[in-house]
Design an enzyme around this catalytic site. Structure first.
Site, PDB file in Angstrom:
ATOM      1  N   GLN A   1      82.508  -8.809  54.132  1.00  0.00           N
ATOM      2  CA  GLN A   1      81.519  -9.790  54.973  1.00  0.00           C
ATOM      3  C   GLN A   1      82.216 -10.181  56.079  1.00  0.00           C
ATOM      4  OE1 GLN A   1      78.321  -9.606  54.117  1.00  0.00           O
ATOM      5  NE2 GLN A   1      78.408  -8.382  52.349  1.00  0.00           N
TER       6      GLN A   1
ATOM      7  N   LYS B   1      80.108   5.210  40.782  1.00  0.00           N
ATOM      8  CA  LYS B   1      79.505   5.708  39.629  1.00  0.00           C
ATOM      9  C   LYS B   1      79.885   7.122  39.714  1.00  0.00           C
ATOM     10  CE  LYS B   1      75.348   2.966  39.271  1.00  0.00           C
ATOM     11  NZ  LYS B   1      74.441   2.618  40.057  1.00  0.00           N
TER      12      LYS B   1
ATOM     13  N   ASP C   1      67.958 -10.669  49.641  1.00  0.00           N
ATOM     14  CA  ASP C   1      68.039  -9.901  50.874  1.00  0.00           C
ATOM     15  C   ASP C   1      66.933  -8.925  50.648  1.00  0.00           C
ATOM     16  OD1 ASP C   1      68.691  -9.441  53.458  1.00  0.00           O
ATOM     17  OD2 ASP C   1      70.733  -8.628  53.065  1.00  0.00           O
TER      18      ASP C   1
ATOM     19  N   LYS D   1      88.793   2.918  43.831  1.00  0.00           N
ATOM     20  CA  LYS D   1      87.768   2.366  44.193  1.00  0.00           C
ATOM     21  C   LYS D   1      86.958   2.772  42.844  1.00  0.00           C
ATOM     22  CE  LYS D   1      85.001   1.409  47.816  1.00  0.00           C
ATOM     23  NZ  LYS D   1      84.436   1.703  49.469  1.00  0.00           N
TER      24      LYS D   1
ATOM     25  N   TRP E   1      71.147  -8.212  59.339  1.00  0.00           N
ATOM     26  CA  TRP E   1      72.310  -9.252  59.396  1.00  0.00           C
ATOM     27  C   TRP E   1      71.875 -10.514  60.116  1.00  0.00           C
ATOM     28  CZ3 TRP E   1      75.641  -8.836  55.609  1.00  0.00           C
ATOM     29  CH2 TRP E   1      76.204  -7.323  55.464  1.00  0.00           C
TER      30      TRP E   1
ATOM     31  N   PRO F   1      72.789 -13.598  50.077  1.00  0.00           N
ATOM     32  CA  PRO F   1      71.681 -12.990  49.393  1.00  0.00           C
ATOM     33  C   PRO F   1      72.129 -11.365  48.809  1.00  0.00           C
ATOM     34  CG  PRO F   1      71.012 -12.838  51.774  1.00  0.00           C
ATOM     35  CD  PRO F   1      72.407 -13.774  51.488  1.00  0.00           C
TER      36      PRO F   1
ATOM     37  N   TRP G   1      78.398 -10.715  56.966  1.00  0.00           N
ATOM     38  CA  TRP G   1      77.596 -11.986  56.660  1.00  0.00           C
ATOM     39  C   TRP G   1      78.278 -13.286  57.227  1.00  0.00           C
ATOM     40  CZ3 TRP G   1      77.326 -16.408  52.562  1.00  0.00           C
ATOM     41  CH2 TRP G   1      76.321 -16.991  52.526  1.00  0.00           C
TER      42      TRP G   1
END
Ligand SMILES: [Zn+2]
Ligand SMILES: [Zn+2]
Length: 1024
Positions: free
Chosen positions: A547, A587, A80, A584, A511, A41, A551
């Protein structure tokens, strides 16, 4: 106006919507084997970025491919919604900061604000997801804040509590003083940064001695006011060393380094001899009854510092254990915001991490500073707010994951990881170093920890469900009680001892929410048991490599704790998307690509193709707008052009692939169908192995062959009026090739594939079965031969380019030599293709030895080390090699020579530098398989024909300019010099066969267009 890619995709999306294609793709497969996919999610309180585009493309890809392969793939979306980021966002919005101000604002209103803000960007996510073509059921998502979801999580937590694995402990944990919450080890692992800090060596005066000191070392001087002990290793040698009037205790091995070569060693003692030595702590801000003495500890080393470690139990895990083991006092001088308490008078209220210098100054003022040093190290920072973390002893709730560590490790062995090194590497290591899961968070917006405690007898109870909560509650609890703070906090349970039980105030680590999704997404076990069984475990999950600690870990941990079962069979761990310079994307740096903008400019098909075809998704990927634009022009537009070509003629001829009728397949038809089936076979194998990139490359090379060879070479077959067996074969072949290419490409470029396939068949490609290779259509020899033809043509073109001879200029002869002993006579059966493509009159495979000459030099770099003292002779021999010898060497790869002294040497191809030459009027080009020699000399006759072909090209260009339909026969008027008219008359057949003419006239008309042909003006007019 031609529609743009985005307009096309919008049109197709609307058709899907109207026909319910996504739903049909699932209901169509009812009763088939399921392929289980879990949606990791996302949070909808931030905007999607390029990394999300990769993840969602891959998830959609796998689901579409498996659906077309016959599986039922249920695709439930998820959100999530809990956690600190949401709280921090609301704090910012309300312009409040920290828990005190939240309490002041009111917890209930605060929670309401959190709930509102969770879906701030839902609309953007929906738009992004839909425009990317990610088919996932957003109408019925699982949402972690919903009561049904939380009830399932409660059930899991309660069952873990029943097993005795959910306990309250005192542990030194990574703690963010800014967010005022502890972090789990997987969260901590995400925020390491290199920083420069100060270490200090302080003098701890031994009690009862005037000038004798233990030298204690610390990398966190700010913890010195909370010193309780010094630790030494029992088996390490220590020395007493005198410098001036002072005596110091330091590890023997480190004495040189610590004393800088000064001082006189008085005696050597073992660490255990120092045990219980009492000392005076450098600071006395807090009183310590039991402490300020030397303890023994195994973690002490003599590799750096002094070999004596300063112990402050509140700020280090080892420290805490050492103090516990020795029954010493626990003291804390730091508050929850990371500031010194009032006890540390001179520094009260200051953030401790910024007080190292102050502490060192204070030490120096007391003449207790022995040494200070700057050092660089990697220090954990909060992954949310960037504040340096503190290690801080806290009371908290833990899950004893260490109790199921072995089972988790065992399960990990049966997971198929992509890339496979994650299994033993990143993930395996993480499991190996696992600590108990710090599950509680002293915050507000999260799943409330469902543990109630009795203030009297200490009893704990964890309700498994709302129903149990109602049964156990002291008062009435409504069925629809919201399972959030502060509502659940108001519920008190009745303890067996008669006292009332209150809920522990913590919420849980988010988590744990997402890790519970296999169960909680279906409100298991309260509902949907059968559906849950069908949808567990996942065949595949796919998320970013970060993750592994998030996750991927929490899914495994929750499932193993709850049921002992492995929740997934396969994990696709995706690399990060970097900018084109390997940086990387962010913004703030301004190098982030907005996926939605890319889709609007180039289409989702192009974006998806660029993400999948360029490089494997397992590694970090350099990405740019350029790649997307390239994917559009190279793949999307090329395939679309082939389809447009087909549609144009199919429309003109009203071609129906189902219609009966004789067909005569050409060798090109046979070839493209063989290629098609080979590609189908290859792509299936690649995709079954999750090799998206190799699959994409196979498809791309087929599209290239179809467009640039099959269609181009077959074009004329579509031109004639009416239908005939050859034309019918061409139509049917192209229809099949396009249809199956659309199916092959459907998981990559779902919109384009749909446009083509539904245009050809009236059906949705996504409801079709992925094509299977037809063995009887595969002809490897034909493919091999055609590949040779293509290479010969390519080589010939390169000669023309180098010699600057236009393709329209016919040439006399082309010789083809194989690189190795090899029969190339099969090329004769492709003569007409090669002639046509290269515009050469005669094609002659083999037998042109006399046209090629060689210059040979010895390659000193390669041959020198091998032949040493023979080099001088070898050089002469090499340069004098006969043509036949060189030719043999080139064919065989090596040549045996006997030198004057009788030595036999074996000369390899790479020992020589061989340059090939052709005589005047010829030119050559070669690759690994062929050398081709082209006769470039021009006769008058050839020049004439060249001119005629230029004129034909001009007529074709003019037709296009006038937008005349391709099948329209026209009257052509030419006005040109007499010799040009003569040439055209001589080549009348060529002119007539190349142009769709009603008649040809050599006369002047009123409106003529002038073209320059070989420096002469030619005037043209076209009339209907
Ligand atoms: Zn923080
Ligand atoms: Zn009680």
């Amino acid at each position: 106006m031609k529609e743009t890619a985005f307009e096309r995709e919008t049109r197709i999306r609307a058709a899907w919507e109207k026909k319910g294609t996504f739903r049909l793709s699932i209901t169509n497969r009812e009763g088939q084997e399921t392929f289980v996919f879990y949606e990791g999610p996302p949070t909808a309180n931030g905007l999607p970025h390029a990394g999300h585009a990769l993840g969602r493309t891959i998830k959609d890809f796998v689901a579409r491919y498996k659906t077309m392969s016959g599986y039922q793939v249920i695709r439930k979306a998820g959100w999530d919604t809990h956690g600190l980021p949401v709280e921090l966002g609301v704090e910012k919005q309300l312009k409040i900061r920290g828990k005190d101000e939240i309490e002041q604002y009111g917890v209930e209103s605060f929670i309401e604000k959190c709930k509102e803000s969770v879906f701030s960007y839902e609309k953007e996510w929906r738009k992004f997801t839909e425009s990317l073509g990610y088919w996932v059921d957003m109408g019925d998502p699982y949402i972690t804040l919903e009561n049904s979801y939380i009830e399932s999580v409660w059930n899991i937590l309660a069952s873990i509590h029943d097993k005795g694995f959910l306990y309250k402990g005192h542990r030194v944990v990574p703690y963010c003083p800014n967010c005022e919450t502890s972090l789990s080890s997987h969260e901590t692992a995400q925020g390491y940064k290199d920083v420069s800090d100060l270490s200090a060596t302080a003098k701890f005066r031994i009690k009862g001695k005037e000038n004798e000191y233990l030298l204690g070392w610390t990398t966190t001087p700010w913890t010195l006011p909370a010193n309780v002990a010094l630790a030494v290793h029992p088996d390490i040698d220590y020395v007493k060393v005198r410098r001036g009037s002072e005596v110091f205790v330091v590890a023997k091995k480190l004495v040189g380094q610590v004393m800088q070569g000064e001082g006189e060693v008085l005696k050597v003692i073992k660490g255990h001899d120092l045990a219980d030595t009492a000392y005076e702590a450098p600071f006395d801000f807090v009183s310590v009854k039991n402490g300020h003495k030397v303890v023994l500890a195994d973690f002490v080393t003599d590799t750096n510092g002094t070999g004596l470690v300063h112990i402050a139990p509140a700020y280090g895990e080892d420290d805490y254990r050492a103090v516990q083991a020795n029954g010493l006092d626990f003291v804390n001088v730091v508050d929850r915001k990371g500031r010194y308490t009032d006890a540390v008078t001179p520094l009260a209220g200051k953030f401790v991490k910024e007080c190292d210098v102050e502490i060192i100054k204070l030490l120096a003022g007391k003449n207790l500073l022995f040494h200070k040093q700057k050092y660089e190290h990697s220090y954990p920072h909060c992954w949310r707010c960037d504040s340096p973390l503190l290690y801080y002893a806290m009371e908290g709730w833990f899950i004893r994951t260490t109790a199921v560590k072995e089972l988790m490790q065992k399960h990990n062995q049966s997971v198929e990881w992509f890339p496979d090194h994650i299994k033993e590497g990143r993930f395996g290591n993480f499991l190996e170093n696992m600590v108990d899961w710090n599950i509680g968070r002293s915050r507000y917006w999260g799943t409330p920890l469902n543990i109630w405690q009795c203030g009297e007898c200490g009893e704990e109870r964890a309700p498994h469900s709302i129903k149990e909560l109602q049964q156990w509650a002291a008062g009435a609890v409504p069925d629809n009680i919201e399972l959030h703070k502060p509502y659940v906090d108001k519920v008190e349970l009745l303890c067996e001892c008669g006292a009332s039980m209150k809920r522990t105030p913590e919420v849980i680590d988010v988590w744990f929410d997402s890790g519970s999704m296999p169960y909680a997404q279906y409100h298991y076990p309260f509902e949907n048991k059968a559906l849950f069984e069908k949808q567990f475990p996942a065949d595949v999950i796919a998320e970013g490599v970060d993750q592994t600690r998030g996750w991927f870990y929490s899914l495994l941990a929750v499932s193993v704790l709850f049921t002992g079962k492995l929740p997934y069979k396969r994990v696709l761990s995706l690399g990060h998307i970097l900018d084109e310079n390997g940086q990387k994307m962010s913004k703030s740096k301004g190098n982030a690509l907005d996926p939605v903008e890319l889709i609007e400019e180039f289409g989702a098909d192009a974006l998806r193709w660029a993400l999948l075809a360029d490089s494997a998704p397992w590694n970090n990927k350099r990405f740019s707008k350029g790649l997307v634009s390239q994917a559009k022009s190279k793949m999307v537009d090329t395939l679309l052009n082939v389809y447009s070509f087909y549609s144009l003629y199919a429309e003109i001829d009203q071609f129906d692939p189902e219609e009966e009728g004789e067909e005569t397949r050409s060798i090109l038809d046979e070839w493209i169908l063989s290629r098609l089936n080979t590609v189908i076979k290859d792509v299936r194998a690649f995709l079954d192995a999750y090799d998206f990139t190799a699959g994409a490359r196979s498809i791309a090379s087929f599209v290239e062959d179809m467009s640039n060879w099959y269609v181009r070479r077959s074009r004329q077959r579509f031109w004639g009026a009416g239908m005939n067996p050859d034309k019918r074969a061409a139509f049917r072949t192209l229809h099949e090739a396009l249809k199956k290419t659309a199916q092959l490409a459907a998981p990559y470029t779902p919109f384009l594939a749909e446009d083509i396939y539904s245009g050809l068949t009236g059906q949705s490609v996504h409801l079709s079965d992925y094509p299977k290779p037809e063995k009887n259509r595969m002809n490897p020899q034909l493919e091999q031969e055609m590949s040779s033809v293509l290479q010969v043509v390519e080589l010939t073109r390169s000669i023309r380019n180098a010699a600057k001879i236009k393709t329209k200029q016919p040439l006399a002869r082309l010789y083809i030599l194989p690189a190795k002993h090899q029969d190339v006579s099969y090329l004769l059966s492709y003569t007409s293709i090669i002639q046509d493509e290269t515009n050469v009159k005669h094609i002659q495979p083999a037998g042109t030895l006399e046209l090629v000459d060689y210059t040979v030099k010895l390659n000193f770099a390669a041959a020198g080390p091998k032949f040493g003292r023979h080099m001088v002779e070898l050089k002469k021999r090499a340069e004098g090699l006969k043509k036949e010898e060189i030719s043999r060497l080139l064919q065989d790869g090596s040549l045996n020579l006997e030198l004057t002294d009788g030595t036999r040497v074996n000369l390899q191809k790479e020992d020589l530098l061989i340059t090939k030459h052709t005589p005047e009027g010829f030119a050559l080009a070669e690759n690994d398989s062929f050398t081709v020699v082209l006769e470039t000399a021009l006769t008058e006759e050839l020049k004439e024909e060249g001119t005629v072909r230029e004129i034909i090209r001009a007529v074709q260009a003019y037709r296009k300019e006038l937008n005349l339909p391709v099948e329209l026969r026209v009257h052509l008027f030419i006005h040109a010099a007499a010799n040009i008219q003569k040439m055209l008359q001589k080549h009348d057949q060529l002119v007539q066969s190349s142009l769709v003419l009603r008649s040809l006239h050599f006369e002047k008309r009123e409106h003529m267009k002038a073209f320059m042909i070989d420096g002469k003006e030619v005037h043209l007019a076209l009339e209907k």
